[in-house]
Enzyme design. Structure first.
Site, PDB file in Angstrom:
ATOM      1  N   ASP A 182       0.849  -1.188   0.000  1.00  0.00           N
ATOM      2  CA  ASP A 182       0.000   0.000   0.000  1.00  0.00           C
ATOM      3  C   ASP A 182       0.889   1.245   0.000  1.00  0.00           C
ATOM      4  O   ASP A 182       1.887   1.322   0.724  1.00  0.00           O
ATOM      5  CB  ASP A 182      -0.920  -0.002   1.232  1.00  0.00           C
ATOM      6  CG  ASP A 182      -2.089   0.937   1.078  1.00  0.00           C
ATOM      7  OD1 ASP A 182      -3.226   0.465   1.018  1.00  0.00           O
ATOM      8  OD2 ASP A 182      -1.868   2.173   1.025  1.00  0.00           O
ATOM      9  N   ILE A 183       0.509   2.222  -0.806  1.00  0.00           N
ATOM     10  CA  ILE A 183       1.301   3.451  -0.936  1.00  0.00           C
ATOM     11  C   ILE A 183       1.243   4.298   0.341  1.00  0.00           C
ATOM     12  O   ILE A 183       2.162   5.074   0.612  1.00  0.00           O
ATOM     13  CB  ILE A 183       0.818   4.252  -2.176  1.00  0.00           C
ATOM     14  CG1 ILE A 183       1.906   5.132  -2.735  1.00  0.00           C
ATOM     15  CG2 ILE A 183      -0.448   5.036  -1.892  1.00  0.00           C
ATOM     16  CD1 ILE A 183       1.605   5.678  -4.138  1.00  0.00           C
ATOM     17  N   ASN A 186     -12.702  -3.394   2.601  1.00  0.00           N
ATOM     18  CA  ASN A 186     -13.657  -2.285   2.672  1.00  0.00           C
ATOM     19  C   ASN A 186     -14.603  -2.390   1.481  1.00  0.00           C
ATOM     20  O   ASN A 186     -14.159  -2.568   0.342  1.00  0.00           O
ATOM     21  CB  ASN A 186     -12.925  -0.945   2.641  1.00  0.00           C
ATOM     22  CG  ASN A 186     -12.045  -0.751   3.870  1.00  0.00           C
ATOM     23  OD1 ASN A 186     -12.409  -1.178   4.967  1.00  0.00           O
ATOM     24  ND2 ASN A 186     -10.891  -0.140   3.684  1.00  0.00           N
ATOM     25  N   GLY A 206     -16.012   2.548   3.702  1.00  0.00           N
ATOM     26  CA  GLY A 206     -14.791   3.340   3.551  1.00  0.00           C
ATOM     27  C   GLY A 206     -13.960   2.956   2.345  1.00  0.00           C
ATOM     28  O   GLY A 206     -12.754   3.234   2.297  1.00  0.00           O
ATOM     29  N   GLN A 207     -14.578   2.328   1.346  1.00  0.00           N
ATOM     30  CA  GLN A 207     -13.818   1.935   0.151  1.00  0.00           C
ATOM     31  C   GLN A 207     -13.464   3.169  -0.673  1.00  0.00           C
ATOM     32  O   GLN A 207     -14.331   4.005  -0.945  1.00  0.00           O
ATOM     33  CB  GLN A 207     -14.642   0.950  -0.696  1.00  0.00           C
ATOM     34  CG  GLN A 207     -13.865   0.396  -1.878  1.00  0.00           C
ATOM     35  CD  GLN A 207     -14.632  -0.707  -2.618  1.00  0.00           C
ATOM     36  OE1 GLN A 207     -15.770  -1.032  -2.270  1.00  0.00           O
ATOM     37  NE2 GLN A 207     -13.997  -1.266  -3.632  1.00  0.00           N
ATOM     38  N   HIS A 245     -10.061  -5.411  -3.282  1.00  0.00           N
ATOM     39  CA  HIS A 245      -8.738  -5.669  -2.721  1.00  0.00           C
ATOM     40  C   HIS A 245      -8.863  -6.098  -1.274  1.00  0.00           C
ATOM     41  O   HIS A 245      -9.743  -5.632  -0.551  1.00  0.00           O
ATOM     42  CB  HIS A 245      -7.835  -4.441  -2.837  1.00  0.00           C
ATOM     43  CG  HIS A 245      -8.448  -3.164  -2.334  1.00  0.00           C
ATOM     44  ND1 HIS A 245      -9.369  -2.453  -3.074  1.00  0.00           N
ATOM     45  CD2 HIS A 245      -8.292  -2.498  -1.175  1.00  0.00           C
ATOM     46  CE1 HIS A 245      -9.746  -1.383  -2.386  1.00  0.00           C
ATOM     47  NE2 HIS A 245      -9.111  -1.392  -1.223  1.00  0.00           N
ATOM     48  N   HIS A 269      -6.810  -6.017   2.163  1.00  0.00           N
ATOM     49  CA  HIS A 269      -5.654  -5.438   2.870  1.00  0.00           C
ATOM     50  C   HIS A 269      -5.100  -6.479   3.847  1.00  0.00           C
ATOM     51  O   HIS A 269      -5.858  -7.146   4.554  1.00  0.00           O
ATOM     52  CB  HIS A 269      -6.085  -4.245   3.728  1.00  0.00           C
ATOM     53  CG  HIS A 269      -6.598  -3.059   2.988  1.00  0.00           C
ATOM     54  ND1 HIS A 269      -5.810  -1.979   2.664  1.00  0.00           N
ATOM     55  CD2 HIS A 269      -7.838  -2.758   2.539  1.00  0.00           C
ATOM     56  CE1 HIS A 269      -6.545  -1.056   2.052  1.00  0.00           C
ATOM     57  NE2 HIS A 269      -7.783  -1.507   1.958  1.00  0.00           N
TER      58      HIS A 269
HETATM   59  P1  5GP Z   1      -9.682   1.208   0.313  1.00  0.00           P
HETATM   60  O1  5GP Z   1      -9.925   2.394   1.200  1.00  0.00           O
HETATM   61  O2  5GP Z   1     -10.351   1.350  -1.020  1.00  0.00           O
HETATM   62  O3  5GP Z   1      -9.979  -0.102   0.987  1.00  0.00           O
HETATM   63  O4  5GP Z   1      -8.130   1.142   0.113  1.00  0.00           O
HETATM   64  C1  5GP Z   1      -7.474   1.673  -0.996  1.00  0.00           C
HETATM   65  C2  5GP Z   1      -5.996   1.644  -0.652  1.00  0.00           C
HETATM   66  O5  5GP Z   1      -5.278   1.827  -1.850  1.00  0.00           O
HETATM   67  C3  5GP Z   1      -5.574   2.753   0.306  1.00  0.00           C
HETATM   68  O6  5GP Z   1      -5.034   2.169   1.482  1.00  0.00           O
HETATM   69  C4  5GP Z   1      -4.535   3.548  -0.495  1.00  0.00           C
HETATM   70  O7  5GP Z   1      -3.437   3.941   0.295  1.00  0.00           O
HETATM   71  C5  5GP Z   1      -4.126   2.571  -1.569  1.00  0.00           C
HETATM   72  N1  5GP Z   1      -3.732   3.193  -2.821  1.00  0.00           N
HETATM   73  C6  5GP Z   1      -4.414   4.150  -3.508  1.00  0.00           C
HETATM   74  N2  5GP Z   1      -3.767   4.469  -4.636  1.00  0.00           N
HETATM   75  C7  5GP Z   1      -2.665   3.690  -4.681  1.00  0.00           C
HETATM   76  C8  5GP Z   1      -1.580   3.558  -5.608  1.00  0.00           C
HETATM   77  O8  5GP Z   1      -1.514   4.226  -6.648  1.00  0.00           O
HETATM   78  N3  5GP Z   1      -0.619   2.649  -5.311  1.00  0.00           N
HETATM   79  C9  5GP Z   1      -0.665   1.876  -4.179  1.00  0.00           C
HETATM   80  N4  5GP Z   1       0.343   1.010  -3.980  1.00  0.00           N
HETATM   81  N5  5GP Z   1      -1.659   1.972  -3.283  1.00  0.00           N
HETATM   82  C10 5GP Z   1      -2.638   2.866  -3.527  1.00  0.00           C
END
Ligand code: 5GP
Ligand code: ZN
Length: 115
Positions: A30-31, A86, A92-93, A99, A101
């Site tokens: 994760d970034i 999520n 909170g998606q 994906h 985590h």
């Molecule tokens: P969500 O909130 O949708 O469950 O999680 C999305 C996750 O994707 C977040 O934790 C965010 O930091 C990560 N993320 C968003 N854009 C990028 C990206 O361009 N590269 C990577 N490696 N992670 C990303």
């Protein structure tokens, strides 16, 4: 062409710190890590979220979860890890490509109780 950032990561159009890839799955860090180790496992197939999965995706979902402990161990999470999915705005998606985590390293705090 897809506008999905995770599809672009799978296709190598956006760089990522990849930790695993096979014909169905892709895993990368994760970034914005929320734990000392924080990576995601995604299907290469674009699925918006868990809500959008059909019965034909059952094996793929199982494959993701079976891969989680293998990759977690490879990443040094010998004491265990947290698995988070999520789903939707209420969950909170942020990125609408399914994906899972995987978070760990040190001890994860308990889930927050409702305020
Ligand atoms: P969500 O909130 O949708 O469950 O999680 C999305 C996750 O994707 C977040 O934790 C965010 O930091 C990560 N993320 C968003 N854009 C990028 C990206 O361009 N590269 C990577 N490696 N992670 C990303
Ligand atoms: Zn996608």
């Amino acid at each position: 062409m897809t506008e999905c950032i995770f599809c672009k990561i799978v296709q190598g159009q956006i760089p990522s710190q990849k930790i695993y890839e096979d014909e169905d799955l892709f895993a990368f860090h994760d970034i914005r890590p929320a734990a000392p180790v924080h990576f995601m496992i995604i299907p290469k197939k674009h699925l918006d979220s868990l809500v959008h999965c059909q019965s034909e995706d059952q094996a793929l979902l199982g494959k993701i979860l079976m891969k989680a402990p293998q990759l977690a161990l490879q990443q040094g999470l010998h004491e265990g890890f947290r698995t988070v999915i999520n789903t939707g705005r209420g969950g909170g998606q942020e990125v609408y490509h399914l994906h899972v985590h995987i978070l760990g390293g040190g001890l994860m705090p308990p889930l927050q109780t409702k305020k």
